[in-house]
Design a protein around this motif. Sequence first.
Motif, PDB file in Angstrom:
ATOM      1  N   ALA A 114       1.665   1.383  -0.228  1.00 60.39           N
ATOM      2  CA  ALA A 114       0.511   0.535   0.111  1.00 60.39           C
ATOM      3  C   ALA A 114       0.332   0.462   1.625  1.00 60.39           C
ATOM      4  O   ALA A 114      -0.789   0.507   2.139  1.00 60.39           O
ATOM      5  CB  ALA A 114       0.698  -0.864  -0.479  1.00 60.39           C
ATOM      6  N   GLU A 117      -1.245   3.737   2.700  1.00 64.37           N
ATOM      7  CA  GLU A 117      -2.688   3.758   2.433  1.00 64.37           C
ATOM      8  C   GLU A 117      -3.425   2.871   3.445  1.00 64.37           C
ATOM      9  O   GLU A 117      -4.516   3.210   3.895  1.00 64.37           O
ATOM     10  CB  GLU A 117      -2.971   3.334   0.983  1.00 64.37           C
ATOM     11  N   PHE A 164      -4.229   6.978  -1.058  1.00 66.29           N
ATOM     12  CA  PHE A 164      -4.977   6.116  -1.980  1.00 66.29           C
ATOM     13  C   PHE A 164      -4.616   6.477  -3.423  1.00 66.29           C
ATOM     14  O   PHE A 164      -4.328   5.611  -4.253  1.00 66.29           O
ATOM     15  CB  PHE A 164      -6.479   6.304  -1.716  1.00 66.29           C
ATOM     16  N   HIS A 167      -0.834   5.710  -4.193  1.00 67.09           N
ATOM     17  CA  HIS A 167      -0.641   4.273  -4.429  1.00 67.09           C
ATOM     18  C   HIS A 167      -1.087   3.907  -5.846  1.00 67.09           C
ATOM     19  O   HIS A 167      -0.376   3.187  -6.565  1.00 67.09           O
ATOM     20  CB  HIS A 167      -1.418   3.486  -3.356  1.00 67.09           C
ATOM     21  N   TYR A 174      -5.378  -3.550  -6.754  1.00 65.48           N
ATOM     22  CA  TYR A 174      -6.149  -4.060  -5.618  1.00 65.48           C
ATOM     23  C   TYR A 174      -5.309  -4.943  -4.697  1.00 65.48           C
ATOM     24  O   TYR A 174      -5.305  -4.761  -3.482  1.00 65.48           O
ATOM     25  CB  TYR A 174      -7.358  -4.822  -6.172  1.00 65.48           C
ATOM     26  N   ARG A 177      -2.806  -2.997  -2.676  1.00 63.57           N
ATOM     27  CA  ARG A 177      -3.484  -2.241  -1.620  1.00 63.57           C
ATOM     28  C   ARG A 177      -3.859  -3.154  -0.455  1.00 63.57           C
ATOM     29  O   ARG A 177      -3.665  -2.806   0.722  1.00 63.57           O
ATOM     30  CB  ARG A 177      -4.728  -1.540  -2.190  1.00 63.57           C
TER      31      ARG A 177
END
Length: 264
Positions: A114, A117, A164, A167, A174, A177
């Motif tokens: 995360a 990303e 992205f 992950h 969500y 992230r």
Amino acid sequence: MIPRNPRLSFEDALPHWAAHAPFAQITNAGSTSLPYVETYLNKVMAQAAAVIADARLKADIALFSAQEGNHYRQHRLYNRRLHPCYPQLQALEAGLGRDYEGMLARDSLLANAAYCEGFESLGIIHAEFFFERIPDLLEGADARLVRLWGWHLAEEFEHRSVCFEVHAALGGGYLSRLRGFFRALRHLGAYGKSVSDHLLETDRAAMGERERRESVRLEKQYRARFMRFALPRLLHVLSPAYDPRRKRAPRGAQALLESIRPGA
Ligand SMILES: [Fe+2]
Ligand SMILES: [Fe+2]
């Protein structure tokens, strides 16, 4: 996506490679982070590749890591030119390296992915800024540094979806992230500020009062300019619908990549 190597060398490259010295130094501060950030990214992606089954995504991770490897090796060559001029720089860099060692030892693979990303989402914003918003700052600048950053940021755009997708493949949603994004933003923001403060303060120690005031004014002006550009784009990353695959390529990025030969 292919790895390319511009084979740049920086024997006589100056810290002040652009006429707007605070812009050059704030950008230099970013360069000093990259041998640490991008080696960390590659370690996290290697761990991810070992547990991900999707063959297409594993192949993308290999290309991503080859690109990042070329990036940090070229930045490391340039960063060596900065070390003799700025006495605290290597200690600041070493602190960043220790942060990543701690994260790799302590945090879950998902939390590290995360963060990766989060870093990558910042890369796309920098790519658009560099290619489309600062022709005035790059005019007359050292062509090697312009090529270094152009190549790097164009490849950042090219491989924008890999972390992205990794992950997501690791089960990240969500909130995970978002946590990674805020963590990367805070961590690298604090590092960049401490290094750019050191670079600029060292330069200013040799300036007269008028020159120093002008340097402070230019720094504030540049930071405000970047923030005006970046803020709506940072907010967009917070959207649950954010997907880097849908981003438009920065103008001129592909043409630049086509001018560089492939290679490790
Ligand atoms: Fe990179
Ligand atoms: Fe990247």
